[in-house]
Design a protein around this motif. Structure first.
Motif, PDB file in Angstrom:
ATOM      1  N   CYS A 197     -10.162  32.509 -36.361  1.00 32.28           N
ATOM      2  CA  CYS A 197     -10.501  33.286 -35.164  1.00 32.28           C
ATOM      3  C   CYS A 197      -9.404  33.203 -34.120  1.00 32.28           C
ATOM      4  O   CYS A 197      -9.064  34.188 -33.459  1.00 32.28           O
ATOM      5  CB  CYS A 197     -11.824  32.817 -34.568  1.00 32.28           C
ATOM      6  N   GLY A 198      -8.835  31.962 -33.998  1.00 29.90           N
ATOM      7  CA  GLY A 198      -7.766  31.809 -33.025  1.00 29.90           C
ATOM      8  C   GLY A 198      -6.533  32.601 -33.409  1.00 29.90           C
ATOM      9  O   GLY A 198      -5.879  33.207 -32.569  1.00 29.90           O
ATOM     10  N   ALA A 199      -6.236  32.609 -34.700  1.00 30.32           N
ATOM     11  CA  ALA A 199      -5.075  33.360 -35.179  1.00 30.32           C
ATOM     12  C   ALA A 199      -5.258  34.851 -34.960  1.00 30.32           C
ATOM     13  O   ALA A 199      -4.347  35.557 -34.525  1.00 30.32           O
ATOM     14  CB  ALA A 199      -4.850  33.066 -36.667  1.00 30.32           C
ATOM     15  N   VAL A 200      -6.476  35.327 -35.274  1.00 31.70           N
ATOM     16  CA  VAL A 200      -6.770  36.744 -35.078  1.00 31.70           C
ATOM     17  C   VAL A 200      -6.648  37.107 -33.598  1.00 31.70           C
ATOM     18  O   VAL A 200      -6.102  38.154 -33.242  1.00 31.70           O
ATOM     19  CB  VAL A 200      -8.172  37.092 -35.605  1.00 31.70           C
ATOM     20  N   ASP A 201      -7.145  36.198 -32.747  1.00 31.35           N
ATOM     21  CA  ASP A 201      -7.082  36.459 -31.314  1.00 31.35           C
ATOM     22  C   ASP A 201      -5.639  36.509 -30.839  1.00 31.35           C
ATOM     23  O   ASP A 201      -5.278  37.322 -29.992  1.00 31.35           O
ATOM     24  CB  ASP A 201      -7.852  35.356 -30.579  1.00 31.35           C
ATOM     25  N   GLU A 202      -4.787  35.610 -31.414  1.00 30.09           N
ATOM     26  CA  GLU A 202      -3.386  35.605 -31.015  1.00 30.09           C
ATOM     27  C   GLU A 202      -2.666  36.858 -31.518  1.00 30.09           C
ATOM     28  O   GLU A 202      -1.773  37.378 -30.858  1.00 30.09           O
ATOM     29  CB  GLU A 202      -2.695  34.351 -31.584  1.00 30.09           C
ATOM     30  N   LEU A 203      -3.059  37.336 -32.698  1.00 28.32           N
ATOM     31  CA  LEU A 203      -2.397  38.508 -33.274  1.00 28.32           C
ATOM     32  C   LEU A 203      -2.636  39.784 -32.468  1.00 28.32           C
ATOM     33  O   LEU A 203      -1.869  40.734 -32.570  1.00 28.32           O
ATOM     34  CB  LEU A 203      -2.883  38.725 -34.717  1.00 28.32           C
ATOM     35  N   ARG A 204      -3.710  39.818 -31.680  1.00 29.76           N
ATOM     36  CA  ARG A 204      -3.999  41.043 -30.933  1.00 29.76           C
ATOM     37  C   ARG A 204      -2.945  41.314 -29.857  1.00 29.76           C
ATOM     38  O   ARG A 204      -2.771  42.456 -29.434  1.00 29.76           O
ATOM     39  CB  ARG A 204      -5.387  40.972 -30.283  1.00 29.76           C
ATOM     40  N   TYR A 205      -2.207  40.271 -29.436  1.00 30.61           N
ATOM     41  CA  TYR A 205      -1.197  40.486 -28.402  1.00 30.61           C
ATOM     42  C   TYR A 205      -0.089  41.417 -28.882  1.00 30.61           C
ATOM     43  O   TYR A 205       0.239  42.398 -28.206  1.00 30.61           O
ATOM     44  CB  TYR A 205      -0.609  39.157 -27.930  1.00 30.61           C
ATOM     45  N   PRO A 206       0.540  41.155 -30.039  1.00 28.23           N
ATOM     46  CA  PRO A 206       1.573  42.095 -30.497  1.00 28.23           C
ATOM     47  C   PRO A 206       1.000  43.341 -31.169  1.00 28.23           C
ATOM     48  O   PRO A 206       1.551  44.431 -31.029  1.00 28.23           O
ATOM     49  CB  PRO A 206       2.388  41.262 -31.492  1.00 28.23           C
ATOM     50  N   CYS A 207      -0.132  43.193 -31.890  1.00 29.56           N
ATOM     51  CA  CYS A 207      -0.644  44.308 -32.683  1.00 29.56           C
ATOM     52  C   CYS A 207      -1.367  45.363 -31.842  1.00 29.56           C
ATOM     53  O   CYS A 207      -1.390  46.536 -32.208  1.00 29.56           O
ATOM     54  CB  CYS A 207      -1.589  43.785 -33.774  1.00 29.56           C
ATOM     55  N   CYS A 208      -2.009  44.950 -30.740  1.00 22.87           N
ATOM     56  CA  CYS A 208      -2.761  45.889 -29.877  1.00 22.87           C
ATOM     57  C   CYS A 208      -2.040  46.074 -28.540  1.00 22.87           C
ATOM     58  O   CYS A 208      -2.680  46.277 -27.496  1.00 22.87           O
ATOM     59  CB  CYS A 208      -4.178  45.371 -29.647  1.00 22.87           C
ATOM     60  N   PHE A 209      -0.718  45.985 -28.588  1.00 12.39           N
ATOM     61  CA  PHE A 209       0.071  45.968 -27.362  1.00 12.39           C
ATOM     62  C   PHE A 209      -0.175  47.210 -26.492  1.00 12.39           C
ATOM     63  O   PHE A 209      -0.408  47.119 -25.291  1.00 12.39           O
ATOM     64  CB  PHE A 209       1.561  45.851 -27.735  1.00 12.39           C
ATOM     65  N   HIS A 210      -0.137  48.386 -27.113  1.00  8.54           N
ATOM     66  CA  HIS A 210      -0.286  49.619 -26.334  1.00  8.54           C
ATOM     67  C   HIS A 210      -1.676  49.714 -25.707  1.00  8.54           C
ATOM     68  O   HIS A 210      -1.831  50.194 -24.575  1.00  8.54           O
ATOM     69  CB  HIS A 210      -0.026  50.838 -27.221  1.00  8.54           C
ATOM     70  N   ASP A 211      -2.696  49.252 -26.435  1.00  5.92           N
ATOM     71  CA  ASP A 211      -4.047  49.253 -25.865  1.00  5.92           C
ATOM     72  C   ASP A 211      -4.140  48.323 -24.665  1.00  5.92           C
ATOM     73  O   ASP A 211      -4.823  48.618 -23.675  1.00  5.92           O
ATOM     74  CB  ASP A 211      -5.068  48.826 -26.935  1.00  5.92           C
ATOM     75  N   LEU A 212      -3.435  47.168 -24.762  1.00  7.60           N
ATOM     76  CA  LEU A 212      -3.454  46.212 -23.655  1.00  7.60           C
ATOM     77  C   LEU A 212      -2.762  46.799 -22.420  1.00  7.60           C
ATOM     78  O   LEU A 212      -3.216  46.597 -21.285  1.00  7.60           O
ATOM     79  CB  LEU A 212      -2.766  44.909 -24.070  1.00  7.60           C
ATOM     80  N   VAL A 213      -1.689  47.550 -22.640  1.00  5.11           N
ATOM     81  CA  VAL A 213      -0.990  48.191 -21.517  1.00  5.11           C
ATOM     82  C   VAL A 213      -1.893  49.220 -20.849  1.00  5.11           C
ATOM     83  O   VAL A 213      -2.017  49.263 -19.611  1.00  5.11           O
ATOM     84  CB  VAL A 213       0.313  48.858 -22.006  1.00  5.11           C
ATOM     85  N   GLU A 214      -2.529  50.056 -21.677  1.00  2.00           N
ATOM     86  CA  GLU A 214      -3.423  51.086 -21.129  1.00  2.00           C
ATOM     87  C   GLU A 214      -4.601  50.457 -20.381  1.00  2.00           C
ATOM     88  O   GLU A 214      -5.040  50.967 -19.344  1.00  2.00           O
ATOM     89  CB  GLU A 214      -3.939  51.984 -22.253  1.00  2.00           C
TER      90      GLU A 214
END
Length: 780
Positions: free
Chosen positions: A17-34
């Protein structure tokens, strides 16, 4: 061993779960910006509204909360940090020949984006309590007809040019415009004010009707309302000082239009700055008399003449829709009637509109009536306009005539709330043989709209209000007196009415002594002095009673004195402390009961068992014991219900719905309602009062069928703290009716707050094809 396996599984799950949570930073980058950009826009809007609140507090000469300024500083710093971070995200770091994104760079910024988004959301939450929710809209002008048409007249254009020249002259601060009643002074003054503000001559333009009875407190309140200023003081002298200071410190250029002035005004007592103290404040008064201009030291006096006969005839033809195809015989009749109007705009517009579209026979009858009309003894050369307006009255149908006369009982320049007018009109029996209250309401509205179209009534500045021109009002009361039943409005205390004419309608501040009350059908007393209980004994014919206490605190009142009013159809009490409401049991004909801002014991079953004809119950602003819905739900005929209840019993205290909801029921015939339970939406309610079905709930118990049915039929629905095992509004709470793709009544406005358990407004997964016209104009 099982323990070790369980522990290992738990560790593995946490790591995954922690790894998946960390992966969202690079993988969902554009969503995080929006996501951060969206929150940043909300923060900007929140800052703007908090700054408006700070500005509003300063305008009110009040100190602002230090925490508010601290929040604004924090919000500005956070906005700068967010802007810098978003700017960095737009650099679009890449590597590997420009083909692959820099994952480490995205990972680092992604964590910052998530953190900043959380900080911004928290900041918005803290700032929301400082936001300014209520804002006063600009007020519309008051006109008989368009200013463009008004300025086509040579006489009017001349006065307009002189007024604009005076307003541009820095050496003139007091301007007076005078002319006969009905010649268009108010219309022209409003147009001049609009134009002056449009051209930037003044930052604020204020319009206040004064009238023959000068009420300083009312004038002060009107000025303050236009300038969005709240008086901290109650005494007139303190208000005057405060208003003077407020105008001087907050407004460099103010045009104050005082309409319909009859006497010399004490500007210092009102709080209007003197020319010496505040050169940017100009005053324009309108009056019937040049002498009043002189009394008020007007440096420039401008006369508004009546329009010439040729101009009047052109206007008359336009209003009455007389064209080249109109017969010569009808044109001749129209020309004669137009000349009788003597160039007064109010008379021309009224008679032309009441005759518009009618046949030649009707025009002949109007002309004959005008010739046969009894001589009128009126000062100021208004004999013919009085006769003209009498003929206009004769052209109305009986319901329109009755409503026209009823409107004349209100004080001069009074803005009549349409809702009050409807209830009074129904109560006095203006509409007969109507099965439902809604049907009677519609008949009154139709008659009101007709009077507006004839210019015998005017749209007022206040929202959903009408008013009467003072000349038209005088004629209406003259007609009533000639027809044998007077209509009186006495605004002074201790006034005596000595007249042999029976009184039909009476509005007063204190009931006149030694008055024959046997014929009174409508009585309104708005007072801050003692009300004698014995006055009601001799009013057997009274159908409508309005009794308002206008003091600062509620006043004790013995309702037992009302027991003799057995013919009463409508009762309105405001500002009283009531200890017993069993008196209504003697009012078998009572159809409308309005209690505003009263304290009263809990409702009792006498409303159900002994007042069978009750159709409307209004308890707005009342403090009461018990749950009113335990009683109202049993009544077999109540069609309209109005309740605002701020008690904490209607708010959410824990996870379960409030106990009050377990005994919530409403009358079956209920068609119109304005109900607010709890304080959460109190600031939103005023803007929705014109709608027929509004519901504001600080807690929404989805398990209560009666509450859900009210919400389904509402036009305006505001709900918070939704409780129940639901994830969506539709179809979780409200069902889509089979095949139609809609509800019983579409929502005009829907607002949902503090309901984290709600995931979807509409669960489109299963009902996408059925949404259709469900809520065509809904805002959420």
């Amino acid at each position: 061993m099982d323990f070790v396996s369980s522990f290992a599984a738990s560790i593995s799950r946490d790591l995954v779960c922690g790894a998946v949570d960390e992966l969202r930073y690079p993988c969902c980058f554009h969503d995080l910006v929006e996501g951060l950009e969206h929150e940043d826009k909300m923060l900007v809007d929140t800052k703007k509204r908090v700054q408006e609140h700070v500005h509003h507090q300063k305008r009110q000469l009040k100190k602002t909360d230090e925490l508010m300024h601290k929040w604004l500083n924090q919000a500005n710093n956070l906005s700068n940090d967010v802007d810098n971070l978003l700017t960095e995200t737009r650099t679009n770091k890449i590597y590997c020949f420009g083909k692959c994104p820099n994952l480490f760079w995205r990972y680092r910024l992604g964590k910052k984006l998530v953190k900043n988004k959380g900080d911004v959301k928290k900041c918005i939450g803290e700032g929301s309590k400082y936001m300014q929710f209520e804002r006063l809209a600009s007020l519309p002008g008051l006109r008989y007809f368009s200013p463009e048409r008004c300025l086509k007249f040579e006489s009017t254009q001349s006065a307009y040019d002189q007024l604009m020249q005076a307003l541009n002259d820095d050496t003139v601060n007091m301007v007076g415009m005078y002319g006969m009643p009905g010649c268009g002074k108010t219309t022209l003054a409003m147009e001049v004010g609009r134009k002056a503000k449009e051209e930037g001559l003044f930052g604020e333009v204020v319009f206040v009707p004064v009238s023959s009875v000068v009420e300083i407190q009312r004038i002060q309140e009107k000025i303050a309302s236009w300038l969005q200023f709240d008086f901290p003081q109650k005494e007139e002298i303190q208000r005057a000082q405060c208003l003077d200071k407020f105008i001087g410190e907050n407004h460099e250029n103010v045009l104050l239009i005082l309409d319909d002035v009859w006497h010399r005004l004490d500007f210092e007592a009102i709080g209007i700055p003197s020319f010496k103290n505040h050169r940017g404040c100009k005053v324009l008064i309108t009056t019937r008399s040049e002498a009043v201009c002189s009394l008020n030291d007007c440096q420039k006096k401008i006369r508004l003449k009546t329009i010439e006969l040729e101009e009047a005839w052109k206007l008359f033809q336009t209003q009455a829709q007389i064209t080249e195809d109109t017969s010569n015989a009808l044109k001749k009749l129209a020309q004669e009637i137009s000349d009788k109007c003597e160039g007064l705009l109010v008379a021309i517009v009224a008679i032309a509109n009441t005759l518009k579209g009618k046949g030649e026979a009707d025009w002949k009858v109007a002309s004959d009536n005008l010739k046969r009309c009894k001589p009128v003894i009126i000062e100021g050369g208004l004999q013919n306009p009085y006769k003209i307006l009498r003929v206009s009255y004769d052209n109305l149908d009986p319901v329109e005539q009755s409503l026209f006369l009823l409107c004349s009982v209100f004080p001069e320049d009074f803005e009549i709330p349409v809702e009050d007018l409807i209830r009074i009109a129904i109560g006095v029996g203006l509409v007969e043989e109507v099965v439902t209250f809604e049907g009677a309401r519609n008949k009154v509205i139709v008659a009101k709209d007709k009077l507006l179209s004839f210019s015998l009534l005017l749209d007022a500045v206040g929202v959903n209000c009408v008013k009467m021109h003072d000349l038209v009002r005088d004629v209406a009361r003259w007609i009533a007196r000639n027809d044998g039943k007077a209509i009186e409005c006495v605004m002074e205390n201790n006034a005596n009415l000595v007249d042999s004419t029976p009184i039909r309608y009476l509005w007063c501040k204190q009931f006149p002594v030694e008055l024959d009350c046997s014929s009174i059908e409508f009585l309104c007393i708005k007072t801050d002095t003692e009300v004698s209980e014995g006055i009601f004994k001799g009013i057997a014919s009274l159908r409508v009673l309005i009794l308002c206490w206008e003091g600062h605190q509620r006043r004790e009142f013995s309702t037992m004195s009302l027991k003799s009013l057995t013919d009463l159809h409508s009762l309105f009490l405001s500002g009283w402390e009531l200890f017993d409401i069993s008196f209504v049991g003697d009012m078998k004909k009572l159809e409308s009961l309005t209690l505003h801002n009263c304290s009263l014991p809990e409702l009792i079953d006498v409303l159900v068992t002994q007042v069978p004809n009750l159709r409307l119950l209004d308890l707005s602003g009342c403090e009461m014991e018990g749950n009113p819905f335990e009683v109202t739900g049993k009544h077999p005929r109540i069609e309209e219900l109005y309740i605002n209840d701020d008690r904490p019993e209607w708010d959410l205290e824990d996870e379960d719905p409030p106990e009050f909801f377990s005994k919530f029921s409403v009358p079956q015939p209920l068609e119109r309602y304005q109900i607010r339970l709890g304080k959460y939406f109190s600031k939103y309610q005023q803007k929705c009062l014109s709608h027929g079905r509004t519901l504001f709930l600080s807690c929404f118990d989805t398990s209560n069928v009666a509450v859900r049915n009210l919400a389904t039929k509402a036009e305006i629905l505001y709900i918070a703290n939704i409780r129940g095992d639901v994830k969506s509004i539709i179809p979780g709470i409200f069902q889509i009716e089979g095949g139609g793709g809609g509800m019983n009544h579409g929502w005009i406005e829907l607002l949902i707050k503090k309901s984290e358990n709600i995931v979807h407004l509409v669960d489109t997964g299963k009902h996408l094809n059925e949404v259709g016209s469900l809520c065509p104009s809904c805002a959420s």
